[in-house]
Write an enzyme that holds these catalytic residues in place. Structure first.
Site, short mmCIF file in Angstrom:
data_model
loop_
_atom_site.label_atom_id
_atom_site.label_comp_id
_atom_site.label_asym_id
_atom_site.label_seq_id
_atom_site.Cartn_x
_atom_site.Cartn_y
_atom_site.Cartn_z
N SER A 140 0.83 -1.21 0.00
CA SER A 140 0.00 0.00 0.00
C SER A 140 0.86 1.26 0.00
CB SER A 140 -0.92 0.01 1.21
OG SER A 140 -0.15 -0.02 2.39
N HIS A 186 -1.53 -2.55 -6.81
CA HIS A 186 -2.21 -2.23 -5.55
C HIS A 186 -3.73 -2.34 -5.71
CE1 HIS A 186 -3.09 0.97 -2.23
NE2 HIS A 186 -3.12 -0.25 -1.74
N GLU A 237 -4.17 0.25 -8.72
CA GLU A 237 -3.08 1.20 -8.99
C GLU A 237 -1.91 0.37 -9.51
OE1 GLU A 237 -2.41 5.00 -6.24
OE2 GLU A 237 -2.63 3.17 -5.07
N ASN A 270 -3.33 6.25 -1.29
CA ASN A 270 -3.11 6.49 0.13
C ASN A 270 -2.53 7.87 0.43
OD1 ASN A 270 -4.30 4.20 1.15
ND2 ASN A 270 -2.50 2.96 0.70
N1 3HC Z 1 -16.98 -10.27 -1.51
C1 3HC Z 1 -17.95 -10.22 -2.44
N2 3HC Z 1 -18.88 -9.26 -2.47
C2 3HC Z 1 -18.86 -8.33 -1.49
C3 3HC Z 1 -17.88 -8.34 -0.47
C4 3HC Z 1 -16.90 -9.36 -0.52
N3 3HC Z 1 -15.92 -9.43 0.39
N4 3HC Z 1 -18.10 -7.27 0.35
C5 3HC Z 1 -19.19 -6.63 -0.14
N5 3HC Z 1 -19.65 -7.27 -1.26
C6 3HC Z 1 -20.73 -6.89 -2.14
C7 3HC Z 1 -22.06 -7.18 -1.58
O1 3HC Z 1 -22.50 -8.49 -1.88
C8 3HC Z 1 -22.92 -6.15 -2.29
O2 3HC Z 1 -23.19 -6.59 -3.62
P1 3HC Z 1 -24.48 -6.07 -4.43
O3 3HC Z 1 -24.27 -4.61 -4.68
O4 3HC Z 1 -24.46 -6.90 -5.67
O5 3HC Z 1 -25.65 -6.32 -3.54
C9 3HC Z 1 -22.00 -4.95 -2.39
O6 3HC Z 1 -20.68 -5.48 -2.29
C10 3HC Z 1 -22.26 -3.99 -1.26
O7 3HC Z 1 -22.13 -4.66 -0.01
P2 3HC Z 1 -23.09 -4.45 1.25
O8 3HC Z 1 -24.46 -4.08 0.78
O9 3HC Z 1 -22.95 -5.58 2.20
O10 3HC Z 1 -22.44 -3.29 2.06
P3 3HC Z 1 -22.16 -1.82 1.63
O11 3HC Z 1 -23.16 -1.28 0.71
O12 3HC Z 1 -21.89 -1.13 2.91
O13 3HC Z 1 -20.80 -1.93 0.83
C11 3HC Z 1 -18.48 -1.74 0.79
C12 3HC Z 1 -19.66 -2.45 1.39
C13 3HC Z 1 -18.37 -2.09 -0.70
C14 3HC Z 1 -17.24 -2.25 1.51
C15 3HC Z 1 -18.68 -0.21 0.93
O14 3HC Z 1 -18.96 0.09 2.26
C16 3HC Z 1 -17.49 0.60 0.49
O15 3HC Z 1 -17.30 0.87 -0.69
N6 3HC Z 1 -16.64 1.02 1.46
C17 3HC Z 1 -15.44 1.75 1.20
C18 3HC Z 1 -14.39 0.80 0.70
C19 3HC Z 1 -13.09 1.49 0.49
O16 3HC Z 1 -12.94 2.69 0.58
N7 3HC Z 1 -12.07 0.68 0.17
C20 3HC Z 1 -10.75 1.16 0.00
C21 3HC Z 1 -10.03 0.99 1.30
S1 3HC Z 1 -8.41 1.61 1.19
C22 3HC Z 1 -7.54 0.38 0.51
O17 3HC Z 1 -7.98 -0.71 0.26
C23 3HC Z 1 -6.12 0.73 0.26
C24 3HC Z 1 -5.24 0.17 1.32
O18 3HC Z 1 -3.92 0.25 0.85
C25 3HC Z 1 -5.32 0.88 2.67
#
Ligand code: 3HC
Length: 287
Positions: A119, A140, A152, A190
């Site tokens: 990351s 990434h 990325e 990040n």
């Molecule tokens: N596997 C498969 N599908 C998944 C899943 C998983 N692990 N997690 C969520 N889903 C799917 C759900 O089935 C659902 O699908 P649908 O739209 O077809 O119904 C969809 O994703 C949305 O899930 P939920 O309804 O359960 O929950 P949310 O609407 O709250 O979405 C989330 C969950 C997608 C995680 C959303 O909250 C989100 O986008 N959060 C922000 C994520 C983010 O910012 N990620 C980046 C983090 S930083 C990073 O990774 C970089 C690192 O270096 C720090």
């Protein structure tokens, strides 16, 4: 060069997600970690995620079974020898990454590409410990990997055009959008995300507003799917602190100083969702 076989090093949240997405798109995958229980936990995370996709998005049961059958679980690095691409998603410690990349370099085919899902650690420095720095690159993925569309693609100083092209094409094959980024601290994701999260923690620390108010402002006011404090818990507060330290040290600007409250939470072992407590308490609050 066509990528058919992928080895994923590290079966945590990111590694298992990467293995899943590769297998869903027809690649043969070896998923490796240092202990059988870590690999088994990663594999069951993949099973749960696929079950969710079958239920919600109409993936067939047979396609799900075929995906699982394409993933080999292992604790050895033997499969590196036949891999076209190795994606490393092990712990974010530079000394561990360097010794791993030295080993991978010795085991992999001469034309194999070695990618890291880091990351924020420098790709250029990781590439320099191998005999093939032109075939080392950052790939990434974002968490949760099966859902998030971005990869990325980070060019180290030595990364070749061919390596960049193969990896970007692969990201597209995986249904992701690759974005080209050069190797500077925090890359793009990040470098922008973590100062925002750090600022949200400062708002809490200075008493500008409480936790729920800060998250609500960003969710309802900016249409973010999660507030920054909840997202910090989701990423892991230790990871957030380590990325802020890399930005602070690497860019040398006081605007990247980690908030003292973030340091205090990490010191307390309040690391977010994975430890049961961060800005939210996951032992009592369903988040
Ligand atoms: N596997 C498969 N599908 C998944 C899943 C998983 N692990 N997690 C969520 N889903 C799917 C759900 O089935 C659902 O699908 P649908 O739209 O077809 O119904 C969809 O994703 C949305 O899930 P939920 O309804 O359960 O929950 P949310 O609407 O709250 O979405 C989330 C969950 C997608 C995680 C959303 O909250 C989100 O986008 N959060 C922000 C994520 C983010 O910012 N990620 C980046 C983090 S930083 C990073 O990774 C970089 C690192 O270096 C720090």
């Amino acid at each position: 060069m066509a990528i058919k076989e992928v080895m994923v090093i590290g079966a945590g949240q990111m590694g298992s997600g990467i293995a899943q997405v590769c297998a869903m798109h027809g690649l043969e995958v070896a998923l490796q970690d240092i202990a059988p229980e870590f690999v088994a936990r990663g594999f069951s995370r993949i099973e749960e995620s696929l079950a969710r996709i079958v239920k919600k998005s109409g993936l067939s049961e047979s396609a799900s079974r075929e995906t699982l059958a394409r993933i080999t679980q292992t604790t050895s690095l033997d499969a590196v020898a036949s891999a076209d691409l190795v994606i490393e998603a092990a712990v974010e410690k530079m000394d561990i990454k360097k010794s791993l990349f030295m080993q991978l370099d010795g085991l992999a085919k001469s034309d194999a590409i070695l990618a890291t899902n880091t990351s924020s650690l420098p790709i250029t420095e990781i590439a320099a410990v191998t005999s093939r720095p032109e075939r080392v690159i950052g790939m990434h993925f974002m968490n949760p990997v099966p859902v998030m569309k971005l990869v990325e693609v980070i060019r180290g100083l030595q990364t070749s055009e061919e390596t960049y092209r193969v990896v970007s094409d692969l990201a597209r094959t995986l249904g992701k959008t690759p974005v080209e980024v050069h190797d500077y601290p925090g890359f793009i994701s990040n470098r922008i995300l973590l100062p925002m999260i750090n600022e949200a923690i400062y708002c809490l620390y200075e008493g500008v507003a409480d936790r729920d108010a800060i998250d609500t402002v960003m969710k309802l006011g900016m249409n973010h799917p999660m507030g920054p404090l909840q997202l910090a818990d989701f990423i892991g507060l230790d990871t957030c602190l380590s990325i802020m330290e890399i930005l602070h040290e690497g860019l040398g600007d006081s605007k990247y100083r980690p908030c003292p409250l973030l340091r205090k939470y990490v010191a307390a072992g309040w690391l977010g969702k994975k430890s049961g407590r961060g800005f939210y308490d996951y032992r009592v609050e369903a988040k």
